[in-house]
Design a protein around this motif. Structure first.
Motif, short mmCIF file in Angstrom:
data_model
loop_
_atom_site.label_atom_id
_atom_site.label_comp_id
_atom_site.label_asym_id
_atom_site.label_seq_id
_atom_site.Cartn_x
_atom_site.Cartn_y
_atom_site.Cartn_z
N THR A 59 0.85 -1.20 0.00
CA THR A 59 0.00 0.00 0.00
C THR A 59 0.88 1.25 0.00
O THR A 59 0.63 2.20 -0.75
CB THR A 59 -0.92 0.00 1.25
N ASP A 156 0.55 -2.17 -10.50
CA ASP A 156 0.39 -2.82 -9.19
C ASP A 156 0.72 -4.31 -9.38
O ASP A 156 -0.07 -5.08 -9.93
CB ASP A 156 -1.04 -2.64 -8.68
N SER A 180 3.99 -6.10 -3.17
CA SER A 180 3.64 -6.33 -1.76
C SER A 180 4.27 -7.65 -1.30
O SER A 180 4.28 -8.63 -2.05
CB SER A 180 2.12 -6.45 -1.62
C1 LIG Z 1 -3.58 -5.91 -5.76
C2 LIG Z 1 -3.07 -5.44 -4.44
N1 LIG Z 1 -2.54 -4.21 -4.34
C3 LIG Z 1 -2.03 -3.75 -3.20
C4 LIG Z 1 -2.05 -4.52 -2.06
C5 LIG Z 1 -1.53 -3.95 -0.80
O1 LIG Z 1 -0.43 -4.59 -0.30
P1 LIG Z 1 -0.12 -4.57 1.28
O2 LIG Z 1 -1.08 -5.50 1.94
O3 LIG Z 1 1.30 -5.06 1.35
O4 LIG Z 1 -0.25 -3.19 1.74
C6 LIG Z 1 -2.59 -5.82 -2.12
C7 LIG Z 1 -2.64 -6.71 -1.00
O5 LIG Z 1 -2.68 -7.04 -0.07
C8 LIG Z 1 -3.10 -6.28 -3.34
O6 LIG Z 1 -3.64 -7.52 -3.44
#
Ligand SMILES: Cc1ncc(COP(=O)(O)O)c(C=O)c1O
Length: 364
Positions: A59, A156, A180
């Motif tokens: 995120t 992403d 991530s």
């Molecule tokens: C497509 C997608 N984008 C962003 C994130 C965010 O990652 P994080 O949980 O490491 O903040 C996630 C998942 O958890 C995700 O599945």
């Protein structure tokens, strides 16, 4: 059988990781440690990312990318997918931009290039595709479109580390790319962690500043930044896990092959797109099915774990109170999708049992 099984996956490397963590404890080198830089270089080299910076989550990786975009644009529309986790939309909103949803493809559940094109207008500043479930978006067409309309692209890659389009890794197409390492991702840390990458040195320098309070030298702040650094513990875990990621991705691929083989004659089930030019890492194995509710009951009765990724399009989240958008393919997919277990510790015999149970439901 479990939907995710981190315990068995880590059995062989856990001891080594604990030793390395002990070493960090003895040095009190907790944040942005010496090893972080080494791990960043490993990611850059292995996945041809250019420059990369470890950050505190996927995120945050997205948010930093959007804050960089904020340098150029005070406001604007960002075209993205409604069929994913909330993070991309959430960070777009937090950065003060507007998410505009394009429809997805029925075949691979990724954002549709045609639909993106139909949403571009004078307020559009960026396209934010998500490689959903580990299957790459059509990045060549997306980049062409972006070039034509002078748009920024943020990839992403949270669910797709190691996925490829022909021989090119995802995360090498966009202007900035986010990964991530949430524990259940194909390469998972022992907590939150992420990575942001770019091939542009100027962007990279700005991202490095942003992630560390706008500071290069302690207590000197060049810009208003964030605290998005990655703990040294997580860098240690990632360093060890990087050694096994190719084997784990291969295992996911073998399991997927078995699913394709055992479900291909069932015309009540639509299998995820397979294209030899697009190498998925099968973060999820997601199928579309007829009579989903009844099938789910049948799976539960037979003790087969499953998940529904995702239950509703993001534009239907309560937050968007007055949103009247309806995107046809997205609505179809959310009403029919089921994700089946595909973690690397799953056995072929488990896949056989899952498929047998599904086939029995339709053909009995
Ligand atoms: C497509 C997608 N984008 C962003 C994130 C965010 O990652 P994080 O949980 O490491 O903040 C996630 C998942 O958890 C995700 O599945």
């Amino acid at each position: 059988m479990k939907f995710v099984d981190l315990k068995s996956q880590d059995k062989k490397i856990k001891k080594n990781i604990l030793n390395k963590i002990n070493n960090i404890l003895s040095k009190n080198d907790y944040i942005n440690g010496k090893i972080n830089n080494k791990v960043e270089n490993k990611f850059s080299q292995k996945y041809k990312l250019g420059y990369s910076a470890l950050v505190s989550s996927g995120t945050d990786a997205l948010y930093l990318a959007l804050r960089l975009l904020k340098k150029k644009y005070k406001k604007g529309e960002i075209i993205t997918t409604p069929f994913t986790f909330f993070s991309p939309s959430e960070t777009i909103l937090n950065a003060g931009f507007k998410p505009v949803y394009a429809d997805i493809n029925l075949s691979d559940y990724n954002i549709s290039v045609k639909s993106i094109e139909s949403k571009i207008n004078k307020n559009t500043i960026c396209i934010l595709p998500v490689h959903i479930f580990g299957y790459p978006c059509d990045m060549n067409k997306i980049m062409k479109l972006a070039k034509k309309h002078n748009l920024f692209v943020i990839e992403d890659c949270a669910q797709a580390l190691g996925a490829k389009i022909k021989n090119k890794f995802v995360g090498t197409f966009g202007d900035i790319n986010a990964f991530s390492f949430y524990p259940t991702k194909n390469l998972g840390a022992y907590g939150d962690a992420g990575l942001v990458s770019t091939k542009n040195k100027k962007y990279f320098n700005y991202l490095k500043l942003l992630k560390n309070h706008g500071s290069k030298v302690p207590y000197e702040h060049l810009i208003v930044g964030e605290n998005s650094r990655c703990d040294t513990f997580q860098a240690v875990v990632l360093n060890e896990k990087l050694k096994t990621i190719d084997i784990l991705n291969k295992k996911r691929n073998l399991l997927a092959k078995n699913y394709y083989k055992l479900l291909r004659n069932n015309n009540n089930v639509v299998l995820p797109k397979y294209d030899k030019n697009n190498k998925s890492i099968y973060h999820q194995f997601t199928i579309l099915v007829k009579n989903r509710d009844k099938l789910l009951t049948h799976l539960s009765r037979n003790k087969i774990p499953y998940m529904i990724y995702y239950k509703k399009p993001l534009y239907k989240q309560k937050f968007f109170k007055k949103n009247k958008i309806r995107l046809k393919n997205t609505e179809t997919v959310v009403s029919k999708c089921i994700s089946l277990p595909i973690h690397p510790s799953l056995k072929n015999s488990d896949v056989q049992r899952i498929c047998k149970t599904i086939n029995k439901f339709y053909f009995q």
